[in-house]
Design an enzyme around this catalytic site. Structure first.
Site, PDB file in Angstrom:
ATOM      1  N   SER A 303      -2.333  -4.459   6.915  1.00 23.35           N
ATOM      2  CA  SER A 303      -1.835  -4.046   5.605  1.00 23.35           C
ATOM      3  C   SER A 303      -1.932  -2.541   5.460  1.00 23.35           C
ATOM      4  CB  SER A 303      -2.641  -4.708   4.491  1.00 23.35           C
ATOM      5  OG  SER A 303      -3.954  -4.166   4.440  1.00 23.35           O
ATOM      6  N   ASP A 304      -1.041  -1.982   4.654  1.00 21.91           N
ATOM      7  CA  ASP A 304      -1.275  -0.615   4.200  1.00 21.91           C
ATOM      8  C   ASP A 304      -2.524  -0.642   3.332  1.00 21.91           C
ATOM      9  OD1 ASP A 304      -1.023   2.093   3.688  1.00 21.91           O
ATOM     10  OD2 ASP A 304       1.105   1.972   3.205  1.00 21.91           O
TER      11      ASP A 304
END
Length: 814
Positions: A303-304
């Site tokens: 994930s960012d």
């Protein structure tokens, strides 16, 4: 009955009607992320909807990772359930992202570091040119060389994983705040840049991360907005939803990620915003259907930072690593912990998640680790990183990290020389009237502009710093300068060789409001050099396309009295250039964000030590209002899901749009002048296959998708000649015009380029291999890449609107 809010949070469905309001795309739009069952039946639903694609497939190690895959499986078999939870969950620690060590298995953990132009949280490291600058070289070798040198520095500082390179944003909007981190407003050029950069990084022993996947084309409302008035923050409005149809997704935004997967990229970072209604990091259609299944991606999806919005739903939808761990709405680590972490342990124990899914997540994480031999003699994290890491300072650590080894390592090597040459090769000569350039040892030079002088804001370029040269943008994609050569310093040193007088004025407002002839002594200078800058950063989109700090008025003030005015821009990308046709503005150069050797690079070009050969990776329009697809910067309603961005322009991004509308532009995509001249001749097209079908052969998926798509079916050759008097490089470019049988296709699309260096009078033959993918479109009904029947026009030239030679082909023979 399941509520709409639950469906959105789960990531398994997108609501098209919320709060009684319906979000309708154009009626003609079909297929984007639609579910087709069986094939050749009616497509269900409008775009703006993401169907569930479950379950997440297990990795197999195919494509050359088989031995590393077996090691990863053995490693996972030795883990406890709690250790498995640690392996998929970030923790605050010395690096921007951290996976904790498991000493009993000899695993020292993983260090993840920004970013796309430098290892950001580090001292004695280089700041390379930005992605948009590197793309402006149109040079495959430079793209690889830059990636390899960056990888050497990441590795030497103890970073296993580089959070680079960037294919999202692609550059849908001229106003995108992070366009400069990426490469070009074109999927083919960006795809080549991704592939070569990834190969360079990973050949240096560092895992590359292709980001931000996918549709991350604006910064405004990229995350939810919160109401902080209560005891706990509450979501007021969800992040923007990028609503993209199926064909556009495949032919534009997904295209360069296919190159990345084919290059065996270790990881892919999913983006912040929603994608057709579901958050990108829990959108199973994108993560599983497109990335893991269609492209055969064998690595892991992270994930960012703070882009995870659920636990079980994200895991089931294909997310493999939650970074940076527990990050809450204040941008701080959540006291209650991560969506993953202990919740993974609980979910396995109560049967919500099958442990085999968690095992696959870790196998995907560890396979590239073993493939790149990061288990053998990998450098420890430089202790100086701890003191520089303001994102997760030591006071936030929840676990102990063993920080050993030499501190403050100088990892720069000879990279300053590389950066200087690479940035010079990237510099684009937009105008050169009367051969104003190269400079011919002028004895009097005047330098104007607040971009010319020494940086006044410390080690990082920053927003709202009026005085100082701009060599990198802002946010996580920036770099920490150990030194920065300003244009003023480099020009002064170069002019000294000619015993020249150098005068300078660095206050834009002063010059713009002055009678310039009252400033210089003793007489008008032979050349007036103006340095302008344009800031852009993560977290916000650009409000305008003008240069900053009254730059246009500065140019007008100087050019009014100086008959040899040369303008240099240091910018994130597209600028309006209202002074381009001013008769006294004799030359314009676009240098973008060149990195630490900025001044030396531009001086090399100004004085002709390097013949400029950069080409525009986007279009410069006559006016900012000419561009389509502006960011969605506000909504007039307050519904939770009301931030919607419909990509109604479809394939008409940048030059495709201007060509489709037959609009005149100031400087077209692929444009760039030289101190020499070049010609093209003798174009030929040779079929490489006796029989070509419309649909590709159905072969087992490999990283990058169906291998049939990557088979060359035509070879186009052309003779390139340096017809001038100066040694230099040029970039012949190949564009494809599809048959009229495929409606909605842009008039032409880049499908080949090559940079060649030639002495005066020298010629060489350039060959362009056209793969099946290059001549195919994505058919939303059959869900296949198809080559249309009919005649293609193949055009080769020196820009998208300077096409010199044409040949027609008919690929489909069966």
């Amino acid at each position: 009955m399941t509520s709409i809010s639950h469906l959105l949070v789960s990531g398994l469905l997108a609501a098209v009607v919320v709060n009684g309001q319906q979000y309708d795309p154009p009626a003609r739009s079909l297929g984007a992320f639609t579910y087709v069952q069986p094939r050749n039946t009616t497509i269900l639903g409008p775009y703006g909807h993401s169907p569930p694609i479950l379950p997440s497939p297990n990795a197999t190690g195919l494509g050359g990772w088989e031995a590393a895959f077996a090691k990863a499986q053995h490693f996972v078999a030795e883990l406890t359930l709690e250790e498995k939870a640690d392996m998929v969950t970030g923790q605050p620690g010395p690096c921007v992202g951290n996976i904790v060590a498991i000493p009993r298995l000899g695993f020292n953990g993983l260090c993840l570091q920004d970013g796309p132009l430098a290892i950001r949280v580090a001292d004695y490291a280089s700041v390379f040119s930005a992605g948009v600058t590197a793309a402006s070289t149109w040079d495959r070798d430079i793209l690889y060389e830059r990636g390899f040198a960056m990888g050497q520095e990441f590795r030497a500082k103890g970073a296993h994983i580089a959070l680079a390179p960037v294919a999202g944003p692609l550059g849908r909007s001229a106003y995108g705040g992070r366009n400069w981190e990426g490469f070009a407003a074109d999927p083919y050029l960006t795809g080549v840049a991704m592939e070569r950069t990834i190969q360079g990084l990973q050949d240096a022993g560092v895992q590359a991360t292709a980001k931000h996947y996918v549709g991350n084309e604006q910064e405004t409302q990229r995350n939810p907005s919160y109401d902080y008035s209560g005891t706990a923050p509450q979501i007021k409005q969800e992040a923007i939803s990028s609503n993209i149809d199926d064909r556009t997704m495949h032919e534009l935004y997904h295209w360069p990620f296919a190159n990345a997967v084919r290059a065996k990229v270790a990881s892919v970072m999913c983006s912040y915003q929603r994608l057709n209604g579901s958050y990108a990091c829990q959108n199973s259609k994108a993560l599983i259907g497109l990335l893991k299944e269609e492209l055969g991606f064998q690595g892991y999806i992270m994930s960012d930072w703070g882009g995870t919005h659920s636990g079980v739903a994200s895991i089931e939808s294909g997310l493999d690593m939650n970074m940076p761990g527990g990050l809450g709405p204040y941008g701080l680590y959540r006291e209650e912990g991560s969506f993953f972490g202990g919740n993974v342990t609980s979910a396995v124990n109560n049967g919500t998640i099958d442990e085999s899914r968690v095992d696959d997540m870790i196998v995907r994480i560890m396979t590239p680790y073993y493939w790149l031999s990061q288990d053998k003699d990998f450098p420890s994290v430089d202790p100086s990183t701890v003191e520089l890491n303001t994102f997760s300072p030591r006071s936030t650590w929840l676990r102990e990290f063993n920080i050993t080894g030499e501190s403050t390592r100088d990892v720069r090597g000879n990279h300053g020389e590389l950066i200087r040459r690479q940035a010079a090769e990237a510099t684009i000569l937009l105008k050169n009237e009367g051969n104003a350039l190269p400079l011919k040892a002028p004895k009097s030079i005047a330098i104007f502009g607040n971009d010319a002088g020494e940086d006044t804001m410390g080690a990082y370029n920053g927003e709202n710093f009026e005085f100082g040269t701009l060599a990198a943008g802002g946010g996580s994609g920036t770099g920490r300068f150990t030194y920065l050569v300003s244009p003023l310093a480099a020009l002064t040193a170069r002019a000294k060789q000619d015993n020249a007088l150098v005068q300078f004025w660095l206050n834009n407002t002063l010059v713009a409001d002055s009678n310039v002839t009252d400033l210089w002594i003793p007489a008008p200078p032979e050349a007036c050099l103006i340095f302008l800058k344009t800031w852009a950063t993560e977290g916000s989109d650009r409000e305008h396309l003008s240069v900053d700090y009254n730059g246009n008025n500065l140019v007008n003030s100087v050019a009014k009295v100086c008959h040899n005015t040369i303008v240099i821009t240091h910018s994130s990308g597209i600028n309006e250039l209202p002074f381009a046709n001013h008769p006294n503005v004799t030359a314009i150069l676009a240098a973008h964000y060149p990195g630490e050797e900025s001044g030396n690079s531009i001086v090399d070009v100004l004085y002709g030590d390097i013949n400029p050969s950069g080409k525009l990776p986007y279009t410069i329009a006559k006016n900012g209002s000419d561009y389509n697809a502006p960011p969605t910067t506000e909504v007039t309603t307050t519904g939770q899901y009301d931030w919607q961005s419909w990509f109604n322009e479809k394939l008409e991004v940048d030059y495709r749009y201007f060509d489709a509308r037959n609009m005149s532009v100031l400087y077209e995509f692929g444009y760039g002048l030289s101190y020499s001249t070049f010609s093209l001749s003798n174009i030929k097209a040779k079929a490489l296959a006796k029989s070509v079908s419309s649909a590709p052969e159905d072969r087992p998926i490999q990283p990058g998708g169906n291998p049939s798509l990557w088979v060359a079916i035509y070879d186009v050759s052309v003779l390139v000649t340096n017809t001038g008097n100066v040694e230099g490089a040029t970039v012949p470019q190949l564009y494809v015009t599809f048959p009229d049988s495929v409606p909605g296709t842009p008039p032409k699309q880049l499908r080949g380029f090559d940079k060649v260096y030639l002495a005066p009078g020298e010629s060489c033959t350039v060959n362009f291999e056209l793969m099946r993918r290059d001549l195919s479109y994505w058919d939303v009904v059959s869900q296949e890449w198809l080559i249309p029947k009919g005649e293609f026009v193949i055009s080769v030239g020196f820009s998208s609107r300077d096409l010199r030679k044409v040949v027609n082909i008919k690929p489909v023979t069966a």
